[in-house]
Design a protein around this motif. Structure first.
Motif, PDB file in Angstrom:
ATOM      1  N   ILE A  21       0.823  -1.205   0.000  1.00  0.00           N
ATOM      2  CA  ILE A  21       0.000   0.000   0.000  1.00  0.00           C
ATOM      3  C   ILE A  21       0.860   1.260   0.000  1.00  0.00           C
ATOM      4  O   ILE A  21       0.525   2.261  -0.627  1.00  0.00           O
ATOM      5  CB  ILE A  21      -0.956  -0.011   1.210  1.00  0.00           C
ATOM      6  CG1 ILE A  21      -1.903  -1.211   1.110  1.00  0.00           C
ATOM      7  CG2 ILE A  21      -1.754   1.279   1.281  1.00  0.00           C
ATOM      8  CD1 ILE A  21      -2.788  -1.371   2.319  1.00  0.00           C
ATOM      9  N   VAL A  22       1.976   1.213   0.712  1.00  0.00           N
ATOM     10  CA  VAL A  22       2.821   2.411   0.835  1.00  0.00           C
ATOM     11  C   VAL A  22       3.663   2.603  -0.416  1.00  0.00           C
ATOM     12  O   VAL A  22       3.971   1.650  -1.138  1.00  0.00           O
ATOM     13  CB  VAL A  22       3.727   2.306   2.076  1.00  0.00           C
ATOM     14  CG1 VAL A  22       2.899   2.226   3.330  1.00  0.00           C
ATOM     15  CG2 VAL A  22       4.641   1.085   1.977  1.00  0.00           C
ATOM     16  N   ASP A  23       4.027   3.839  -0.668  1.00  0.00           N
ATOM     17  CA  ASP A  23       4.859   4.178  -1.826  1.00  0.00           C
ATOM     18  C   ASP A  23       6.316   3.851  -1.495  1.00  0.00           C
ATOM     19  O   ASP A  23       6.913   4.432  -0.591  1.00  0.00           O
ATOM     20  CB  ASP A  23       4.700   5.662  -2.159  1.00  0.00           C
ATOM     21  CG  ASP A  23       5.446   6.060  -3.418  1.00  0.00           C
ATOM     22  OD1 ASP A  23       6.099   5.189  -4.037  1.00  0.00           O
ATOM     23  OD2 ASP A  23       5.378   7.245  -3.802  1.00  0.00           O
ATOM     24  N   LYS A  24       6.920   2.935  -2.264  1.00  0.00           N
ATOM     25  CA  LYS A  24       8.302   2.522  -2.012  1.00  0.00           C
ATOM     26  C   LYS A  24       9.259   3.007  -3.102  1.00  0.00           C
ATOM     27  O   LYS A  24      10.406   2.578  -3.151  1.00  0.00           O
ATOM     28  CB  LYS A  24       8.368   0.993  -1.921  1.00  0.00           C
ATOM     29  CG  LYS A  24       7.519   0.415  -0.785  1.00  0.00           C
ATOM     30  CD  LYS A  24       7.530  -1.097  -0.789  1.00  0.00           C
ATOM     31  CE  LYS A  24       6.792  -1.661  -1.979  1.00  0.00           C
ATOM     32  NZ  LYS A  24       5.360  -1.288  -2.029  1.00  0.00           N
ATOM     33  N   SER A  25       8.766   3.882  -3.963  1.00  0.00           N
ATOM     34  CA  SER A  25       9.612   4.363  -5.058  1.00  0.00           C
ATOM     35  C   SER A  25      10.729   5.255  -4.533  1.00  0.00           C
ATOM     36  O   SER A  25      10.603   5.880  -3.478  1.00  0.00           O
ATOM     37  CB  SER A  25       8.775   5.127  -6.082  1.00  0.00           C
ATOM     38  OG  SER A  25       8.169   6.259  -5.484  1.00  0.00           O
ATOM     39  N   GLU A  26      11.817   5.301  -5.282  1.00  0.00           N
ATOM     40  CA  GLU A  26      12.970   6.108  -4.926  1.00  0.00           C
ATOM     41  C   GLU A  26      13.332   7.022  -6.094  1.00  0.00           C
ATOM     42  O   GLU A  26      13.144   6.646  -7.250  1.00  0.00           O
ATOM     43  CB  GLU A  26      14.172   5.220  -4.584  1.00  0.00           C
ATOM     44  CG  GLU A  26      13.960   4.285  -3.416  1.00  0.00           C
ATOM     45  CD  GLU A  26      15.179   3.422  -3.153  1.00  0.00           C
ATOM     46  OE1 GLU A  26      16.248   3.767  -3.715  1.00  0.00           O
ATOM     47  OE2 GLU A  26      15.069   2.431  -2.422  1.00  0.00           O
ATOM     48  N   GLN A  55       7.136  -4.045  -8.816  1.00  0.00           N
ATOM     49  CA  GLN A  55       5.992  -3.463  -8.116  1.00  0.00           C
ATOM     50  C   GLN A  55       6.077  -3.747  -6.632  1.00  0.00           C
ATOM     51  O   GLN A  55       5.813  -2.874  -5.796  1.00  0.00           O
ATOM     52  CB  GLN A  55       4.681  -4.006  -8.687  1.00  0.00           C
ATOM     53  CG  GLN A  55       3.429  -3.356  -8.127  1.00  0.00           C
ATOM     54  CD  GLN A  55       3.280  -1.909  -8.541  1.00  0.00           C
ATOM     55  OE1 GLN A  55       3.802  -1.511  -9.579  1.00  0.00           O
ATOM     56  NE2 GLN A  55       2.549  -1.121  -7.762  1.00  0.00           N
ATOM     57  N   GLY A  73       7.030  -0.233  -5.929  1.00  0.00           N
ATOM     58  CA  GLY A  73       5.777   0.299  -6.444  1.00  0.00           C
ATOM     59  C   GLY A  73       4.993   1.068  -5.399  1.00  0.00           C
ATOM     60  O   GLY A  73       5.385   1.183  -4.243  1.00  0.00           O
ATOM     61  N   ASP A  74       3.859   1.576  -5.831  1.00  0.00           N
ATOM     62  CA  ASP A  74       2.935   2.288  -4.952  1.00  0.00           C
ATOM     63  C   ASP A  74       1.553   1.677  -5.179  1.00  0.00           C
ATOM     64  O   ASP A  74       0.895   1.964  -6.170  1.00  0.00           O
ATOM     65  CB  ASP A  74       2.930   3.781  -5.290  1.00  0.00           C
ATOM     66  CG  ASP A  74       1.982   4.574  -4.394  1.00  0.00           C
ATOM     67  OD1 ASP A  74       1.499   4.000  -3.395  1.00  0.00           O
ATOM     68  OD2 ASP A  74       1.726   5.755  -4.691  1.00  0.00           O
ATOM     69  N   GLY A  75       1.129   0.820  -4.261  1.00  0.00           N
ATOM     70  CA  GLY A  75      -0.135   0.127  -4.432  1.00  0.00           C
ATOM     71  C   GLY A  75       0.050  -1.234  -5.079  1.00  0.00           C
ATOM     72  O   GLY A  75       1.167  -1.727  -5.243  1.00  0.00           O
ATOM     73  N   ALA A  83      11.374   2.405  -9.133  1.00  0.00           N
ATOM     74  CA  ALA A  83       9.964   2.784  -9.153  1.00  0.00           C
ATOM     75  C   ALA A  83       9.216   1.851 -10.093  1.00  0.00           C
ATOM     76  O   ALA A  83       9.804   1.261 -11.006  1.00  0.00           O
ATOM     77  CB  ALA A  83       9.785   4.240  -9.598  1.00  0.00           C
ATOM     78  N   TRP A 114       5.014   1.411 -11.858  1.00  0.00           N
ATOM     79  CA  TRP A 114       3.669   1.985 -11.924  1.00  0.00           C
ATOM     80  C   TRP A 114       2.953   1.458 -13.162  1.00  0.00           C
ATOM     81  O   TRP A 114       3.553   0.777 -14.012  1.00  0.00           O
ATOM     82  CB  TRP A 114       3.732   3.509 -11.927  1.00  0.00           C
ATOM     83  CG  TRP A 114       4.403   4.131 -13.116  1.00  0.00           C
ATOM     84  CD1 TRP A 114       3.817   4.633 -14.240  1.00  0.00           C
ATOM     85  CD2 TRP A 114       5.821   4.337 -13.300  1.00  0.00           C
ATOM     86  NE1 TRP A 114       4.755   5.129 -15.105  1.00  0.00           N
ATOM     87  CE2 TRP A 114       5.987   4.968 -14.557  1.00  0.00           C
ATOM     88  CE3 TRP A 114       6.945   4.048 -12.526  1.00  0.00           C
ATOM     89  CZ2 TRP A 114       7.252   5.312 -15.048  1.00  0.00           C
ATOM     90  CZ3 TRP A 114       8.191   4.386 -13.030  1.00  0.00           C
ATOM     91  CH2 TRP A 114       8.344   5.011 -14.264  1.00  0.00           C
TER      92      TRP A 114
END
Length: 341
Positions: A117-122, A289, A293-295, A321, A323
């Protein structure tokens, strides 16, 4: 003797008693005195326990009957929807037993999927890769090609390329991607040179997978494009995926023997990362992802995405990242990732 405040209420009504118990406090006392609060909702509590076991033991659900285990794992995140449903029913029943039991599936779901659920992108520059099942019956291949060309991706993998539509995609992507190779019904387009593109045998009798080395500025990376067979739901056989599973095993074997340490897999695998039948692939690679990813990144069906069966998976590179892009004329959404070589 009770003192009564003779001032009027804000609405100009009758005087109020400052010591009159609030309605909420009265309800609390009523619940404390309600011995049935523990006896009611036993069935709801049992449903909560069964839901918990289903999520915890999903890997033990047998596939012998219509691939029931893989079907459950494909839509495993959606089991979380039963938690708020059971919560509403427990509140309506005023059952403390059911409410406490609901903590079990809620905690298990958060443990399994909360990290998605949390955004893990860098931030950071890297190689941007895109995968898209363009759908053989796409009513607007020209528009799909324009959207892909405008995506900013460095490397593009397309699946389900219909023979007479290949020239359309070649024309639409030619200005953005200088290098490309089409093998059977899959293709790879790149801003950077491609070396030794070739078909990969995934035991189907025709070509639906390929491999090429992308010579990127940051170094070489082996890129696989794959479109595994579709799973089928049949009235007499249930959820069948034997051909998909055999192709996944063949793809995993090819990847395991690749001489290059940096690998990117792009494609429609017709299965999620939770599906045990893809272990030959998922045991070697990790999902961009899941890592950055985010979600959930659901990609299919495009009209109402319910599962991520289009995957970008990597080995020896760092996901930054991941998406999805807006819908094209296909029934799948394009999936994109940025990785550091």
């Amino acid at each position: 003797m009770t003192r009564v405040d003779m001032t009027e209420t804000e609405s100009g009504g009758a005087p109020r008693d400052e010591h009159r118990p609030s309605r909420f406090a009265g309800r609390l006392r009523a619940l404390r005195g309600d011995r049935g609060i523990w006896r009611r909702g036993i069935l709801l509590a049992l449903c909560a326990v069964l839901l918990t076991l289903l999520m915890v033991l999903h890997a033990d659900i047998p596939n012998r009957i219509g691939n029931l285990g893989s079907l459950t794992e494909t839509f495993l995140p959606w089991l979380g929807l039963f938690v708020p449903l059971l919560l509403v029913l427990a509140l309506l029943r005023r059952s403390a037993t059911a409410l406490i039991a609901l903590l079990l599936p809620a905690l298990v779901w958060v443990n399994l999927f909360g990290g998605l659920i949390v955004d893990k992108s860098e931030p950071g520059e890297g190689l941007t890769v895109l995968s898209h099942n363009v759908n053989a019956d796409n009513p607007d291949p020209e528009g799909t090609a324009r959207q892909i060309a405008a995506s900013g991706a460095d490397v593009v993998a397309l699946e389900e390329l219909k023979g007479d539509m290949v020239p359309t995609y070649e024309r639409g992507l030619a200005d953005t991607y200088r290098y490309h190779s089409v093998q059977g019904t899959v293709g790879l387009w790149s801003r950077y040179p491609l070396r030794d593109p070739k078909a990969v045998d995934i035991r189907m009798g025709w070509t639906r997978a390929m491999r090429a080395t992308v010579v990127a500025p940051a170094g070489e990376v082996a890129v696989y494009v794959a479109h595994l067979p579709s799973v089928r739901v049949k009235l007499n056989a249930g959820f069948t995926a034997n051909q998909r599973d055999n192709s996944a095993d063949a793809l995993g074997e090819a990847i395991s023997h690749d001489p290059i340490q940096r690998i990117v897999l792009l494609g429609d695998l017709n299965g999620t990362m939770n599906d045990r039948s893809l272990n030959a692939v998922t045991s070697q690679l990790r999902s961009t992802q899941g890592a950055a990813g985010d979600g959930f990144g659901f990609s299919w069906p495009a009209s109402f995405p319910m599962a991520r069966i289009d995957q970008i998976m990597v080995k020896g590179v760092e996901p930054l990242a991941s998406w999805t892009l807006p819908a094209t004329g296909s029934d799948h959404l394009p999936v994109v990732a940025r990785v550091r070589l």
